[in-house]
Design a protein around this motif. Structure first.
Motif, mmCIF file in Angstrom:
data_model
loop_
_atom_site.group_PDB
_atom_site.id
_atom_site.type_symbol
_atom_site.label_atom_id
_atom_site.label_comp_id
_atom_site.label_asym_id
_atom_site.label_seq_id
_atom_site.Cartn_x
_atom_site.Cartn_y
_atom_site.Cartn_z
ATOM 1 N N ASP A 22 -16.698 -13.087 -23.889
ATOM 2 C CA ASP A 22 -17.137 -14.195 -24.183
ATOM 3 C C ASP A 22 -15.872 -15.342 -23.282
ATOM 4 O O ASP A 22 -15.674 -16.147 -23.650
ATOM 5 N N MET A 23 -14.243 -14.618 -24.035
ATOM 6 C CA MET A 23 -13.106 -15.847 -23.695
ATOM 7 C C MET A 23 -13.278 -15.817 -22.093
ATOM 8 O O MET A 23 -12.707 -17.011 -22.474
ATOM 9 N N GLU A 24 -13.371 -14.534 -21.297
ATOM 10 C CA GLU A 24 -13.789 -15.102 -19.908
ATOM 11 C C GLU A 24 -14.448 -16.186 -19.302
ATOM 12 O O GLU A 24 -14.562 -16.569 -19.160
ATOM 13 N N SER A 25 -15.555 -16.273 -20.433
ATOM 14 C CA SER A 25 -16.426 -16.887 -19.717
ATOM 15 C C SER A 25 -16.450 -18.088 -20.187
ATOM 16 O O SER A 25 -17.141 -19.073 -19.373
ATOM 17 N N SER A 26 -15.913 -18.186 -20.914
ATOM 18 C CA SER A 26 -15.579 -19.525 -20.857
ATOM 19 C C SER A 26 -14.396 -20.165 -20.795
ATOM 20 O O SER A 26 -14.923 -21.589 -20.274
ATOM 21 N N LEU A 27 -13.273 -19.165 -20.231
ATOM 22 C CA LEU A 27 -12.290 -20.412 -19.366
ATOM 23 C C LEU A 27 -12.919 -20.172 -18.057
ATOM 24 O O LEU A 27 -12.504 -20.973 -17.543
ATOM 25 N N ASN A 28 -13.544 -19.257 -17.734
ATOM 26 C CA ASN A 28 -14.165 -19.423 -16.960
ATOM 27 C C ASN A 28 -14.933 -21.378 -16.721
ATOM 28 O O ASN A 28 -15.415 -21.945 -15.044
ATOM 29 N N GLN A 29 -16.237 -20.866 -17.077
ATOM 30 C CA GLN A 29 -16.650 -22.349 -17.691
ATOM 31 C C GLN A 29 -15.876 -23.754 -17.195
ATOM 32 O O GLN A 29 -16.064 -24.283 -17.039
ATOM 33 N N LEU A 30 -14.762 -23.172 -18.549
ATOM 34 C CA LEU A 30 -13.513 -24.474 -18.292
ATOM 35 C C LEU A 30 -13.081 -24.648 -17.274
ATOM 36 O O LEU A 30 -12.566 -26.081 -17.211
ATOM 37 N N VAL A 31 -13.151 -24.764 -16.207
ATOM 38 C CA VAL A 31 -12.852 -25.164 -14.677
ATOM 39 C C VAL A 31 -13.244 -25.670 -14.298
ATOM 40 O O VAL A 31 -12.861 -27.120 -14.229
#
Lengths: 729, 123
Positions: A22-31
């Motif tokens: 989850d963290m990874e996908s959220s971080l990616n979307q944060l960009v």
């Protein structure tokens, strides 16, 4: 470690890996969406939960590292630190490090891991601008709790005679409202020793008409015999310490202490003096004094009114406007609606699901058997109940298969990372577009499709998308686009990897294939056939071999992987405009709709979705030449295979022969069979390893009659038929 | 059910598991919920002797949950214990303001948890 802690640790590992995902996908979307609080929160929460659970299992390395990351995230959440691409970069690396730490659980501690962690944290601090010492609360434990040594002054004054502790309790009026039962504390106290005597003080009890039944007016004097130390006894009242008055006097305290105590308590005003006094005689901890002081301030505040508590409590209770709360709640609910669905799910061991689906498979077979028997008997009632049962079985089959369905989005999201990393490595600017993320497919397929997809995506980035200069020269946007798409198409799921790059030059492919001897010089191939050549071993058109996609060994491996999932690959490309590769996969690997045919004495199953049509053999114009078999189907040349000869079945019945036309990829072929037996729900039983070399057969199934039928692998049969036709020309 | 029932609210399955096993081992009945919203749905009128809740959770955080639970007459007097982390002292204060007067500091060992729980409820 106890058994259940071990079990729980397993849960911890799984849960953490999920959270990291989850963290990874959220971080990616944060960009792309740096202001999205929701995303920031979910990243924070992942770190927070992992830290919390890791502490429970004594995983200090994980706690220490994650704690620092969490602090930075907390400051991001508070708006102190802005989300930037480099920050996300470091956070992603930190995430990876946490994953490494979790995966290393139970192994020997690796000092290099710690160093890596420190280096990452340093990089993180640099991005976040210092470690924000103010917020990074390192304050260890409750400072208020002081040394638990019991200081008993024995120098002057008369001492009390008994060996008992004396505990003086004045509960706060709110203690009941806070859910605390004074009796519960006494009962817990009794587990530490013997309660010798309890005197209940009712001085504070008002007249009945003024009394609030929800308030506590009681005080207690307890005489207590115990070996426990003062801190332990104090800790019993830990939760009421804040607003109630608790005084613990050690055994053999000075009589004067008791005198003072009695004096002060009866007036309940001069607690400051009591505090100071007790500190000076060493019987009072600073914590006690602190409490005494704040209590006194409270008393001063309350002094103007005679019975202030009740009023205050009422105000307190009505202080929050309930409308505001409901509105805020509604908003929160709407925001989390989607998340909700996920957390309502139950985690089930994949193996248990597999067992269930296996059983359902058996049920389908047994059901078919019963159906057959019923038909033989011809009993109307029996037939009816069998048909009801088979309808239910079908539904159970569909629903249990759906249990294993997962959305492909999670798999797709992983590619954000791949695209970013790889394009950075190559110095290309590439955007990943994800479509159809909510398309569902069998989890076992999802697990196996990751590698081939990675290969396809890397190929697109490496070979497909041109360099920025080249793109600009061609009048394309500087940033290349790779698109991942998934959708359902007639019982299949199609996963599409496309790019807007240079496309494949069919002439080059053909030239290379001729040079490598894959295609005979005089052989003519259609455009689609030429494009399919890139899936063959030993063919790469990109002259420069990069370290990413290898030496053209890639695509044939991808093709093999996909075919092992009973899937097919289609290639579509336009020179200069881009390439699109479609992977067509069956929805599930365990049960398919099949088409049952009879050949000689045996039965075979053809996957229904590859069946085009059935035609009568005699009606067709058959051309036999050079041992090759092909017919003209509405003017089209259709190669065919006689399954009876292919599988060496005997012909001892004189059935009317039929041709089943099947399709694989772009090609068609006919299969000559004796009998058409109709649609059949096929539970796939994999073939043992020793049959893996067998071409034309992908598995077996058990028929209702108990007989075994082979499942045909259409791909290889079609190419076999094609080969024969090629030889002929 | 003769035992005392405790509702455990935490979004982390492993923490729920540890707390659940610890409490069950000590003779309590345990109900689990994965967030505040889930927990509210489990306040169905049955007697609860204690609620243990985490603070930071998706869907509905622990503080909101405590406030909501306190509004229900049936659970007005149910003791609530918050799971706090040391670094979040403000959260602890917030929890106390909302009505949770007891707390357990994470990380905790099962015996610490049991001691804290039995101050409020004996099995």
């Amino acid at each position: 470690m106890t058994d259940f802690m071990e079990q729980a640790q397993e849960t911890f590992v799984n849960e953490s890996l999920d959270l990291l995902q989850d963290m990874e996908s959220s971080l990616n979307q944060l960009v792309d969406d740096p202001a999205n609080d929701e995303l920031i929160n979910s990243v924070f929460r992942a770190a927070h939960t992992i830290k919390g659970s890791a502490g429970l299992f004594g995983q200090d390395a994980i706690v220490a590292f994650t704690h620092k990351v969490e602090n930075v995230l907390d400051r991001v959440r508070d708006g102190e630190v802005a989300i930037t691409a480099p920050l996300v970069e470091v956070l992603l690396e930190c995430r990876d490090h946490i994953e490494v730490l979790i995966e290393a659980l139970g192994e020997e501690p690796d000092p290099t891991l710690h160093q890596q962690g420190e280096a990452l944290l340093a990089a993180l601090m640099q991005q976040a601008g210092g470690d924000g010492a103010a917020t990074a609360v390192e304050s260890t434990t409750q400072l208020a709790q002081t040394d638990d040594s019991v200081v008993v002054s024995r120098e002057e004054g008369p001492q009390v005679e008994n060996d008992n502790w004396h505990i003086s309790l004045r509960f706060h009026a709110d203690v009941l409202r806070n859910g605390m039962d004074p009796l519960a504390f006494l009962r817990y106290l009794a587990t530490l020793g013997e309660i010798v005597n309890v005197a209940t003080l009712v001085d504070q009890m008002p007249n009945v008409e003024e009394m609030d039944p929800e308030s506590c007016y009681l005080g207690m004097e307890v005489s207590f015999r115990s070996e426990a130390d003062k801190q332990t006894i104090m800790d019993v009242f830990e939760f009421v310490m804040e607003d109630s008055s608790v005084v613990v006097l050690p055994p053999r305290s000075k009589l004067s202490e008791y005198t003072d105590l009695i004096e002060t308590l009866s007036e309940s005003e001069d607690e400051r003096r009591l505090g100071e006094l007790l500190v000076s005689v060493g019987a009072l901890s600073t914590h006690e004094l602190e409490k005494a002081l704040s209590r006194q301030q409270l008393d001063q505040l309350q002094h103007p009114e005679q019975h202030p508590r009740l009023g205050e409590i009422l105000v307190e209770q009505h202080a929050v406007d309930s409308n505001t709360v409901t509105a805020a709640l509604k908003k929160q609910q709407a925001q989390h609606e989607r998340k909700m669905k996920e957390s309502r799910s139950i985690r089930v061991d994949a193996e248990r699901l597999d067992q269930l689906i296996n059983l359902v498979g058996e049920l389908v077979i047994a059901g078919a058997g019963t159906g057959l028997k019923a038909q033989q008997l011809g009993d109307e009632d029996l037939l009816e109940s069998v048909s009801l049962i088979s309808r239910l079985v079908e539904e159970i089959r569909d629903r249990s298969l759906r249990l294993r369905m997962v959305q492909i989005g999670e798999t797709f999201n992983r590619f954000n990372r791949v695209v970013r990393d790889v394009s950075k490595e190559l110095g290309k600017s590439i955007k990943l577009v994800i479509e159809g993320a909510d398309t569902e497919l069998d989890k076992s397929v999802v697990e196996k499709i990751g590698d081939p997809l990675t290969h396809l995506v890397r190929n697109s980035i490496d070979h497909g998308i041109e360099s920025a200069e080249e793109r600009l020269a061609k009048g394309k946007p500087e940033q290349g686009t790779v698109t991942l798409n998934a959708y359902h198409d007639s019982g299949n799921i199609v996963i599409e990897v496309s790019d807007d790059g240079g496309g494949i030059d069919p002439d080059k492919v053909l030239a290379k294939a001729r040079a490598n001897g894959l295609v005979a010089p005089e052989q003519h191939l259609s455009r689609a056939e030429v494009l399919r050549l890139i899936l063959e071993a030993g063919l790469s058109t990109k002259e420069a071999v990069s370290n990413l996609s290898g030496r053209g060994v890639g695509m044939d491996v991808v093709k093999r992987n996909v075919e092992s999932l009973r899937g097919q690959i289609e290639v579509d490309s336009e020179l200069g405009a881009g390439t699109s590769i479609r992977v067509r996969l069956p929805l599930t690997l365990s049960i398919i709709d099949g088409f049952l045919v009879g050949v000689g004495d045996a039965s075979y199953v053809i996957p229904l979705d590859s069946v085009e049509e059935c035609i009568e053999y005699e009606q067709l114009e058959k051309v036999r030449d050079h041992g090759g078999d092909y017919i003209s189907l509405r003017g089209e040349v259709l190669p065919f295979l006689d399954l009876r000869t292919l599988f060496g079945e005997r012909k001892d019945r004189d059935n009317r022969e039929n041709i089943v036309v099947v399709r694989s990829g772009g090609a068609k072929a006919g299969l000559v069979v004796d009998e058409l037996l109709g649609e059949y729900q096929t539970v796939i039983k994999p073939l043992s390893q020793i049959f893996s070399k067998l071409s034309g057969i992908s598995g077996s199934t058990i028929l209702g009659s108990g007989e075994v039928a082979m499942i045909l692998e259409v791909n290889s049969l079609v190419s076999e038929a094609e080969q024969r036709t090629l030889h002929l020309s | 059910m003769s035992g005392k029932t405790i509702l455990v609210v935490d979004d982390s399955a492993s923490i729920r598991q540890v707390i659940g096993m610890t409490l069950k081992g000590a003779g309590y009945d345990v109900i689990e919920a994965c967030d505040g919203k889930d927990a509210l749905s489990k306040l169905n009128g049955d007697k609860l002797n204690l609620i243990i809740t985490d603070v930071n959770m998706p869907n509905m955080d622990g503080i909101t949950f405590i406030k909501e639970a306190k509004k229900l007459p049936r659970y007005k007097f149910t003791p609530i214990m918050v799971l706090t982390t040391e670094s979040q002292d403000t959260k602890k204060k917030e929890g106390q303001a909302a009505g949770a007067k007891a707390w357990v500091v994470k990380p905790f060992q099962p015996p610490q948890l049991l001691a804290a729980v039995s101050k409020l409820v004996l099995p």
